[in-house]
Scaffold this active site. Sequence first.
Site, PDB file in Angstrom:
ATOM      1  N   LYS A 151       0.883  -1.177   0.000  1.00  0.00           N
ATOM      2  CA  LYS A 151       0.000   0.000   0.000  1.00  0.00           C
ATOM      3  C   LYS A 151       0.917   1.222   0.000  1.00  0.00           C
ATOM      4  O   LYS A 151       1.424   1.634   1.033  1.00  0.00           O
ATOM      5  CB  LYS A 151      -0.873  -0.024   1.265  1.00  0.00           C
TER       6      LYS A 151
ATOM      7  N   GLY B  84       6.756   5.391   8.069  1.00  0.00           N
ATOM      8  CA  GLY B  84       6.001   6.638   7.975  1.00  0.00           C
ATOM      9  C   GLY B  84       6.141   7.422   9.264  1.00  0.00           C
ATOM     10  O   GLY B  84       7.086   7.221  10.036  1.00  0.00           O
TER      11      GLY B  84
ATOM     12  N   THR C 162       5.468   8.983  13.034  1.00  0.00           N
ATOM     13  CA  THR C 162       5.213   8.379  14.345  1.00  0.00           C
ATOM     14  C   THR C 162       3.723   8.428  14.680  1.00  0.00           C
ATOM     15  O   THR C 162       3.184   7.474  15.260  1.00  0.00           O
ATOM     16  CB  THR C 162       6.056   9.100  15.412  1.00  0.00           C
TER      17      THR C 162
ATOM     18  N   VAL D 209       1.082   8.232  12.697  1.00  0.00           N
ATOM     19  CA  VAL D 209       0.351   7.146  12.013  1.00  0.00           C
ATOM     20  C   VAL D 209       0.812   5.798  12.554  1.00  0.00           C
ATOM     21  O   VAL D 209       0.006   4.882  12.767  1.00  0.00           O
ATOM     22  CB  VAL D 209       0.532   7.240  10.475  1.00  0.00           C
ATOM     23  N   GLY D 210       2.110   5.664  12.806  1.00  0.00           N
ATOM     24  CA  GLY D 210       2.637   4.409  13.361  1.00  0.00           C
ATOM     25  C   GLY D 210       1.959   4.044  14.673  1.00  0.00           C
ATOM     26  O   GLY D 210       1.649   2.874  14.929  1.00  0.00           O
TER      27      GLY D 210
ATOM     28  N   GLU E  84       9.131   1.695  11.184  1.00  0.00           N
ATOM     29  CA  GLU E  84      10.224   2.639  10.892  1.00  0.00           C
ATOM     30  C   GLU E  84       9.589   4.020  10.852  1.00  0.00           C
ATOM     31  O   GLU E  84       8.873   4.352   9.905  1.00  0.00           O
ATOM     32  CB  GLU E  84      10.876   2.297   9.543  1.00  0.00           C
TER      33      GLU E  84
ATOM     34  N   CYS F 269      14.210  10.843   6.816  1.00  0.00           N
ATOM     35  CA  CYS F 269      14.013  10.584   8.250  1.00  0.00           C
ATOM     36  C   CYS F 269      15.319  10.637   9.036  1.00  0.00           C
ATOM     37  O   CYS F 269      15.322  10.903  10.227  1.00  0.00           O
ATOM     38  CB  CYS F 269      13.363   9.221   8.443  1.00  0.00           C
TER      39      CYS F 269
ATOM     40  N   GLU G 282       9.499  17.097  14.040  1.00  0.00           N
ATOM     41  CA  GLU G 282      10.114  16.793  12.753  1.00  0.00           C
ATOM     42  C   GLU G 282       9.581  17.759  11.700  1.00  0.00           C
ATOM     43  O   GLU G 282       8.378  17.955  11.590  1.00  0.00           O
ATOM     44  CB  GLU G 282       9.737  15.350  12.382  1.00  0.00           C
TER      45      GLU G 282
HETATM   46  P1  NAD Z   1       2.570   9.098   6.816  1.00  0.00           P
HETATM   47  O1  NAD Z   1       2.719   8.506   8.170  1.00  0.00           O
HETATM   48  O2  NAD Z   1       1.671  10.257   6.644  1.00  0.00           O
HETATM   49  O3  NAD Z   1       2.048   7.975   5.785  1.00  0.00           O
HETATM   50  C1  NAD Z   1       2.745   6.763   5.596  1.00  0.00           C
HETATM   51  C2  NAD Z   1       1.811   5.728   4.998  1.00  0.00           C
HETATM   52  O4  NAD Z   1       0.795   5.384   5.943  1.00  0.00           O
HETATM   53  C3  NAD Z   1       1.077   6.189   3.744  1.00  0.00           C
HETATM   54  O5  NAD Z   1       1.039   5.125   2.820  1.00  0.00           O
HETATM   55  C4  NAD Z   1      -0.321   6.498   4.268  1.00  0.00           C
HETATM   56  O6  NAD Z   1      -1.327   6.441   3.290  1.00  0.00           O
HETATM   57  C5  NAD Z   1      -0.471   5.400   5.305  1.00  0.00           C
HETATM   58  N1  NAD Z   1      -1.501   5.625   6.340  1.00  0.00           N
HETATM   59  C6  NAD Z   1      -1.928   6.793   6.861  1.00  0.00           C
HETATM   60  N2  NAD Z   1      -2.854   6.569   7.825  1.00  0.00           N
HETATM   61  C7  NAD Z   1      -3.015   5.231   7.921  1.00  0.00           C
HETATM   62  C8  NAD Z   1      -3.815   4.372   8.741  1.00  0.00           C
HETATM   63  N3  NAD Z   1      -4.639   4.864   9.658  1.00  0.00           N
HETATM   64  N4  NAD Z   1      -3.700   3.043   8.583  1.00  0.00           N
HETATM   65  C9  NAD Z   1      -2.852   2.516   7.670  1.00  0.00           C
HETATM   66  N5  NAD Z   1      -2.070   3.279   6.865  1.00  0.00           N
HETATM   67  C10 NAD Z   1      -2.147   4.617   6.975  1.00  0.00           C
HETATM   68  O7  NAD Z   1       4.060   9.435   6.326  1.00  0.00           O
HETATM   69  P2  NAD Z   1       4.551  10.245   5.056  1.00  0.00           P
HETATM   70  O8  NAD Z   1       4.118  11.674   5.184  1.00  0.00           O
HETATM   71  O9  NAD Z   1       4.216   9.524   3.808  1.00  0.00           O
HETATM   72  O10 NAD Z   1       6.140  10.142   5.234  1.00  0.00           O
HETATM   73  C11 NAD Z   1       6.871  10.974   6.079  1.00  0.00           C
HETATM   74  C12 NAD Z   1       7.158  10.307   7.406  1.00  0.00           C
HETATM   75  O11 NAD Z   1       7.802   9.038   7.192  1.00  0.00           O
HETATM   76  C13 NAD Z   1       8.145  11.101   8.255  1.00  0.00           C
HETATM   77  O12 NAD Z   1       7.688  11.121   9.586  1.00  0.00           O
HETATM   78  C14 NAD Z   1       9.448  10.320   8.134  1.00  0.00           C
HETATM   79  O13 NAD Z   1      10.331  10.490   9.210  1.00  0.00           O
HETATM   80  C15 NAD Z   1       8.936   8.923   8.038  1.00  0.00           C
HETATM   81  N6  NAD Z   1       9.945   8.041   7.423  1.00  0.00           N
HETATM   82  C16 NAD Z   1      10.616   7.168   8.225  1.00  0.00           C
HETATM   83  C17 NAD Z   1      11.593   6.353   7.678  1.00  0.00           C
HETATM   84  C18 NAD Z   1      12.349   5.361   8.533  1.00  0.00           C
HETATM   85  O14 NAD Z   1      12.979   4.467   7.970  1.00  0.00           O
HETATM   86  N7  NAD Z   1      12.323   5.471   9.859  1.00  0.00           N
HETATM   87  C19 NAD Z   1      11.882   6.408   6.303  1.00  0.00           C
HETATM   88  C20 NAD Z   1      11.162   7.316   5.516  1.00  0.00           C
HETATM   89  C21 NAD Z   1      10.185   8.129   6.083  1.00  0.00           C
END
Ligand code: NAD
Length: 486
Positions: free
Chosen positions: A184, A237, A239, A241-242, A259, A293, A391
């Site tokens: 996804k 993604g 924190t 959303v995680g 991550e 990140c 961030e």
């Molecule tokens: P995001 O958290 O907004 O979205 C990430 C993914 O989660 C997307 O595919 C989104 O559609 C999905 N999503 C959103 N809500 C959801 C839910 N309720 N259930 C399931 N999936 C859902 O992140 P972003 O804006 O795409 O990316 C930026 C973030 O990613 C930053 O915080 C960055 O630090 C982090 N990041 C971390 C790493 C790492 O390896 N630690 C690497 C790259 C990016």
Amino acid sequence: MGVPSSRIYLAGEWVEPAGGHYDVVNPATEEVVGTAPEASAQQAEQAATAAKAAFEGWASASPAHRSEVLGRVADLLTKYNDDLVPLVQAETGATMRVASTMQVPVAVERFSRYARHALESSLVALPPQAIDATPLAPGGLVGAVARRAPVGVVACITPYNFPLVNLAGKVAPALAMGNTVVIKPAPQDPLQVLRFAEIVHEAGVPAGVVNVVTGSGVDTGAALVASPDVDMISFTGSTAVGRRIGEAAGRDMKRQLMELGGKGAAIVFEDADLDRAASGIGSTWAFHSGQICTAPTRALVHRSVHDQLVEKLVGYAGFCPVGDPLLASTVVGPLISASQRDRVEALVAEGVGAGATVAVGGQRPELDRGFYAAPTLLTGVTPDMSVAQEEFFGPVVVVLAFDDEDEAVQIANGTPFGLYDYVFSGDTARAYRVATRLRSGNVGINTVARNHETPFGGFKHSGVGRDCGAFALQAYSELQSIVWPG
Ligand code: NAD
């Protein structure tokens, strides 16, 4: 390869999305790049069911077969590199250098690497144990082996910054271990992932082993997290959303690899090579507009060299032309969206309101179109300010001064994050000592280069679990113990 499919990829078939399509926008031009399928939650569940149905066949396929298939994916990614790079640029706004060197080639490297790992034995030999007779069983020598078994169906949910690389970092080790996957991708730039699905199809990956669902909202991802057919969530993604995913997945004991976000500290001691430190920290501007990140976004500088380092950073920012990512001379391209740019600008304004000083940047670049933010350096920042805690995911560096090692460590550890920190010092023994005091999953000493053999992941709110290198195989497997009488 032409225009990417406008359908989702489910059980080896191209399927019309239930919700129609939505526009994918080029962040440099604000023009529509293409339209992406709007899959429904039900279709995401169907993808999970397809992955479940394919699991047993793939898990029991010979390692040589799995390796061959992964190798074919790597070869096809290389073959279609010249088609993929322009699409990557159009969707993500990556500059020429980032798109051509860091997006597709790293994905190829990951598939090639895990094609090799797929051939490794999944057995860990254990010495036999002499066991006395008990009411449970007669005594004797009892032999045992620990076996790495695939987890099952892995939902791979990825962010927007490096769509193919993030996907490859999950899908390749997951498949090497015998799992099946549902991908996804992020809503902002899913078209290259749909191209990837075409490559998977051409490579002869069996139906259902890889599935791709896309959508502009959260429904498809949330449906995967809730699906009883999904055994593991591999999420990269934010924190925020995680946390939401972790709460939902925890209810069903789903395995999780998380991550998440970062707020990297670069500690610069008085004996550091300041040019090296400045160019490392400047990568926050020069590398994918700070949408990284691991970026060293907090410069923690010994007070005695503070002004010198700030001067060098201001100079560095001056050599970072902002603009059209298609021009070879451009160093800083756009941010992914208007809302991301607005968020960065609002956070900078909040910092200034709290007493920080704009040493460079801070104003929106004067360009006709595109979601650009200028490389920005904020000085006079204190640890409690939001700009030192949150961030940005944009081209902004904040500078904080410290007086001694203890204070530097305290400031570095004083955020909820712990993904990647850096120490710059001429005394590498001291740098190592400081590194061991940092609550951070990764530490670079006098470098921002990555070593891809290392386990990658975060302490604290930056994540749970580790991937990369051979460590990713552990992330995508369960340990199964098998014992027998000697
Ligand atoms: P995001 O958290 O907004 O979205 C990430 C993914 O989660 C997307 O595919 C989104 O559609 C999905 N999503 C959103 N809500 C959801 C839910 N309720 N259930 C399931 N999936 C859902 O992140 P972003 O804006 O795409 O990316 C930026 C973030 O990613 C930053 O915080 C960055 O630090 C982090 N990041 C971390 C790493 C790492 O390896 N630690 C690497 C790259 C990016």
